[in-house]
Scaffold this motif. Structure first.
Motif, PDB file in Angstrom:
ATOM      1  N   MET A   1       0.846  -1.173   0.000  1.00  0.00           N
ATOM      2  CA  MET A   1       0.000   0.000   0.000  1.00  0.00           C
ATOM      3  C   MET A   1       0.898   1.245   0.000  1.00  0.00           C
ATOM      4  SD  MET A   1      -3.156  -1.155   0.070  1.00  0.00           S
ATOM      5  CE  MET A   1      -4.315   0.010   0.703  1.00  0.00           C
ATOM      6  N   HIS A   2       0.381   2.281  -0.613  1.00  0.00           N
ATOM      7  CA  HIS A   2       1.116   3.539  -0.747  1.00  0.00           C
ATOM      8  C   HIS A   2       0.393   4.632   0.033  1.00  0.00           C
ATOM      9  CE1 HIS A   2       3.699   6.429  -2.788  1.00  0.00           C
ATOM     10  NE2 HIS A   2       2.626   7.195  -2.905  1.00  0.00           N
ATOM     11  N   GLU A   3       1.113   5.345   0.883  1.00  0.00           N
ATOM     12  CA  GLU A   3       0.518   6.408   1.685  1.00  0.00           C
ATOM     13  C   GLU A   3       0.422   7.690   0.866  1.00  0.00           C
ATOM     14  OE1 GLU A   3       1.519   9.029   5.646  1.00  0.00           O
ATOM     15  OE2 GLU A   3       2.583   7.146   5.339  1.00  0.00           O
ATOM     16  N   LEU A   4      -0.790   8.231   0.758  1.00  0.00           N
ATOM     17  CA  LEU A   4      -0.994   9.476   0.033  1.00  0.00           C
ATOM     18  C   LEU A   4      -1.115  10.673   0.960  1.00  0.00           C
ATOM     19  CD1 LEU A   4      -3.553   8.469  -2.723  1.00  0.00           C
ATOM     20  CD2 LEU A   4      -1.121   8.899  -2.988  1.00  0.00           C
ATOM     21  N   ILE A   5      -1.883  10.516   2.031  1.00  0.00           N
ATOM     22  CA  ILE A   5      -2.142  11.628   2.944  1.00  0.00           C
ATOM     23  C   ILE A   5      -1.985  11.136   4.375  1.00  0.00           C
ATOM     24  CG2 ILE A   5      -3.897  13.239   3.818  1.00  0.00           C
ATOM     25  CD1 ILE A   5      -5.153  13.258   1.046  1.00  0.00           C
ATOM     26  N   ARG A   6      -1.407  11.987   5.214  1.00  0.00           N
ATOM     27  CA  ARG A   6      -1.339  11.744   6.657  1.00  0.00           C
ATOM     28  C   ARG A   6      -1.897  13.006   7.310  1.00  0.00           C
ATOM     29  NH1 ARG A   6       4.133   9.712   9.378  1.00  0.00           N
ATOM     30  NH2 ARG A   6       3.705   8.105   7.834  1.00  0.00           N
ATOM     31  N   ALA A   7      -3.017  12.852   8.022  1.00  0.00           N
ATOM     32  CA  ALA A   7      -3.676  14.039   8.573  1.00  0.00           C
ATOM     33  C   ALA A   7      -4.509  13.695   9.802  1.00  0.00           C
ATOM     34  CB  ALA A   7      -4.573  14.666   7.516  1.00  0.00           C
ATOM     35  N   ASN A   8      -4.806  14.719  10.571  1.00  0.00           N
ATOM     36  CA  ASN A   8      -5.693  14.588  11.727  1.00  0.00           C
ATOM     37  C   ASN A   8      -7.111  15.036  11.391  1.00  0.00           C
ATOM     38  OD1 ASN A   8      -3.614  13.727  13.384  1.00  0.00           O
ATOM     39  ND2 ASN A   8      -3.094  15.787  14.004  1.00  0.00           N
ATOM     40  N   ASP A   9      -7.325  15.588  10.214  1.00  0.00           N
ATOM     41  CA  ASP A   9      -8.607  16.152   9.814  1.00  0.00           C
ATOM     42  C   ASP A   9      -9.509  15.072   9.212  1.00  0.00           C
ATOM     43  OD1 ASP A   9     -10.732  17.535   8.701  1.00  0.00           O
ATOM     44  OD2 ASP A   9      -9.480  19.029   7.718  1.00  0.00           O
ATOM     45  N   PRO A  10     -10.536  14.639   9.950  1.00  0.00           N
ATOM     46  CA  PRO A  10     -11.404  13.577   9.427  1.00  0.00           C
ATOM     47  C   PRO A  10     -12.216  14.013   8.211  1.00  0.00           C
ATOM     48  CG  PRO A  10     -12.264  14.410  11.507  1.00  0.00           C
ATOM     49  CD  PRO A  10     -10.927  15.055  11.296  1.00  0.00           C
ATOM     50  N   VAL A  11     -12.510  15.294   8.099  1.00  0.00           N
ATOM     51  CA  VAL A  11     -13.256  15.789   6.935  1.00  0.00           C
ATOM     52  C   VAL A  11     -12.398  15.700   5.683  1.00  0.00           C
ATOM     53  CG1 VAL A  11     -14.430  17.793   5.935  1.00  0.00           C
ATOM     54  CG2 VAL A  11     -14.700  17.282   8.368  1.00  0.00           C
ATOM     55  N   LEU A  12     -11.145  16.100   5.785  1.00  0.00           N
ATOM     56  CA  LEU A  12     -10.209  15.998   4.669  1.00  0.00           C
ATOM     57  C   LEU A  12     -10.064  14.553   4.218  1.00  0.00           C
ATOM     58  CD1 LEU A  12      -7.844  16.928   2.811  1.00  0.00           C
ATOM     59  CD2 LEU A  12      -6.366  16.603   4.794  1.00  0.00           C
ATOM     60  N   LEU A  13      -9.864  13.657   5.167  1.00  0.00           N
ATOM     61  CA  LEU A  13      -9.699  12.245   4.824  1.00  0.00           C
ATOM     62  C   LEU A  13     -10.955  11.661   4.200  1.00  0.00           C
ATOM     63  CD1 LEU A  13      -7.684  11.160   7.960  1.00  0.00           C
ATOM     64  CD2 LEU A  13      -6.837  11.305   5.619  1.00  0.00           C
TER      65      LEU A  13
ATOM     66  N   GLU B   1      -0.067   0.221  -7.459  1.00  0.00           N
ATOM     67  CA  GLU B   1      -0.267   0.384  -8.903  1.00  0.00           C
ATOM     68  C   GLU B   1      -1.281   1.470  -9.252  1.00  0.00           C
ATOM     69  OE1 GLU B   1      -2.459  -3.157  -7.320  1.00  0.00           O
ATOM     70  OE2 GLU B   1      -0.354  -2.652  -7.421  1.00  0.00           O
ATOM     71  N   ARG B   2      -2.043   1.942  -8.282  1.00  0.00           N
ATOM     72  CA  ARG B   2      -3.029   3.012  -8.530  1.00  0.00           C
ATOM     73  C   ARG B   2      -2.599   4.336  -7.911  1.00  0.00           C
ATOM     74  NH1 ARG B   2      -8.271   0.904  -9.772  1.00  0.00           N
ATOM     75  NH2 ARG B   2      -8.558   2.919 -10.728  1.00  0.00           N
ATOM     76  N   ALA B   3      -1.416   4.395  -7.322  1.00  0.00           N
ATOM     77  CA  ALA B   3      -0.966   5.588  -6.595  1.00  0.00           C
ATOM     78  C   ALA B   3      -0.855   6.819  -7.491  1.00  0.00           C
ATOM     79  CB  ALA B   3       0.365   5.314  -5.901  1.00  0.00           C
ATOM     80  N   ASP B   4      -0.289   6.667  -8.689  1.00  0.00           N
ATOM     81  CA  ASP B   4      -0.144   7.821  -9.581  1.00  0.00           C
ATOM     82  C   ASP B   4      -1.503   8.371 -10.005  1.00  0.00           C
ATOM     83  OD1 ASP B   4       2.622   7.748  -9.462  1.00  0.00           O
ATOM     84  OD2 ASP B   4       2.809   6.495 -11.245  1.00  0.00           O
TER      85      ASP B   4
ATOM     86  N   GLY C   1      -7.634  19.871  -5.817  1.00  0.00           N
ATOM     87  CA  GLY C   1      -7.069  20.924  -4.992  1.00  0.00           C
ATOM     88  C   GLY C   1      -6.403  20.449  -3.716  1.00  0.00           C
ATOM     89  N   LEU C   2      -6.085  19.170  -3.643  1.00  0.00           N
ATOM     90  CA  LEU C   2      -5.486  18.617  -2.431  1.00  0.00           C
ATOM     91  C   LEU C   2      -3.993  18.336  -2.575  1.00  0.00           C
ATOM     92  CD1 LEU C   2      -8.300  16.131  -1.352  1.00  0.00           C
ATOM     93  CD2 LEU C   2      -7.896  18.463  -0.566  1.00  0.00           C
ATOM     94  N   ALA C   3      -3.344  18.948  -3.560  1.00  0.00           N
ATOM     95  CA  ALA C   3      -1.923  18.690  -3.788  1.00  0.00           C
ATOM     96  C   ALA C   3      -1.077  19.006  -2.561  1.00  0.00           C
ATOM     97  CB  ALA C   3      -1.427  19.491  -4.996  1.00  0.00           C
ATOM     98  N   GLY C   4      -1.437  20.028  -1.824  1.00  0.00           N
ATOM     99  CA  GLY C   4      -0.687  20.418  -0.646  1.00  0.00           C
ATOM    100  C   GLY C   4      -0.788  19.428   0.499  1.00  0.00           C
ATOM    101  N   GLU C   5      -1.748  18.533   0.439  1.00  0.00           N
ATOM    102  CA  GLU C   5      -1.933  17.530   1.489  1.00  0.00           C
ATOM    103  C   GLU C   5      -1.199  16.232   1.199  1.00  0.00           C
ATOM    104  OE1 GLU C   5      -3.422  18.283   4.219  1.00  0.00           O
ATOM    105  OE2 GLU C   5      -4.267  20.195   3.564  1.00  0.00           O
ATOM    106  N   LEU C   6      -0.744  16.057  -0.033  1.00  0.00           N
ATOM    107  CA  LEU C   6      -0.124  14.787  -0.438  1.00  0.00           C
ATOM    108  C   LEU C   6       1.272  14.625   0.142  1.00  0.00           C
ATOM    109  CD1 LEU C   6      -1.171  14.718  -4.185  1.00  0.00           C
ATOM    110  CD2 LEU C   6      -2.141  13.380  -2.320  1.00  0.00           C
ATOM    111  N   ARG C   7       1.573  13.410   0.551  1.00  0.00           N
ATOM    112  CA  ARG C   7       2.914  13.061   1.018  1.00  0.00           C
ATOM    113  C   ARG C   7       3.823  12.995  -0.210  1.00  0.00           C
ATOM    114  NH1 ARG C   7       3.922  12.857   6.359  1.00  0.00           N
ATOM    115  NH2 ARG C   7       5.187  11.023   6.147  1.00  0.00           N
ATOM    116  N   THR C   8       5.090  13.256  -0.027  1.00  0.00           N
ATOM    117  CA  THR C   8       6.015  13.158  -1.148  1.00  0.00           C
ATOM    118  C   THR C   8       6.146  11.703  -1.554  1.00  0.00           C
ATOM    119  OG1 THR C   8       7.870  13.048   0.372  1.00  0.00           O
ATOM    120  CG2 THR C   8       7.319  15.214  -0.522  1.00  0.00           C
ATOM    121  N   SER C   9       6.201  11.471  -2.854  1.00  0.00           N
ATOM    122  CA  SER C   9       6.335  10.096  -3.332  1.00  0.00           C
ATOM    123  C   SER C   9       7.783   9.659  -3.227  1.00  0.00           C
ATOM    124  CB  SER C   9       5.844   9.978  -4.770  1.00  0.00           C
ATOM    125  OG  SER C   9       6.568  10.849  -5.597  1.00  0.00           O
ATOM    126  N   LYS C  10       7.972   8.357  -3.058  1.00  0.00           N
ATOM    127  CA  LYS C  10       9.321   7.813  -2.866  1.00  0.00           C
ATOM    128  C   LYS C  10       9.867   7.285  -4.156  1.00  0.00           C
ATOM    129  CE  LYS C  10       8.415   6.795   1.895  1.00  0.00           C
ATOM    130  NZ  LYS C  10       8.277   5.815   2.933  1.00  0.00           N
TER     131      LYS C  10
END
Length: 75
Positions: free
Chosen positions: A1-13, A53-56, A66-75
């Motif tokens: 699994m690939h992590e896209l977002i890490r947040a405390n905001d349940p609405v965002l998630l 395989e669906r991460a990109d 509009g959620l680019a600022g919330e995304l974790r950097t890809s490895k």
């Protein structure tokens, strides 16, 4: 699994999860049960995960929404 977002905001998630599921991308919010242990203080972030395989594709969808600022950097 690939992590896209890490947040405390349940609405965002929830919003991000809804966008991905509407596009047919299976995703999973990890660490939701940790809020019980922390007493709902919001200190432990939840993680939005997708299949590697669906991460990109998922990143493009979230960026277009509009959620680019919330995304974790890809490895």
């Amino acid at each position: 699994m690939h992590e896209l977002i890490r947040a405390n905001d349940p609405v965002l998630l929830s919003y991000a999860q809804s966008l991905l599921e509407d596009a047919g991308i299976h995703c999973f919010v990890a660490d939701q049960g940790m809020s019980i242990l922390e007493g709902s203080l919001g200190m432990l972030p939840r993680r939005l995960l997708v299949e590697e395989e669906r991460a990109d594709q998922a990143r493009r969808i979230l960026t277009d929404a509009g959620l680019a600022g919330e995304l974790r950097t890809s490895k």
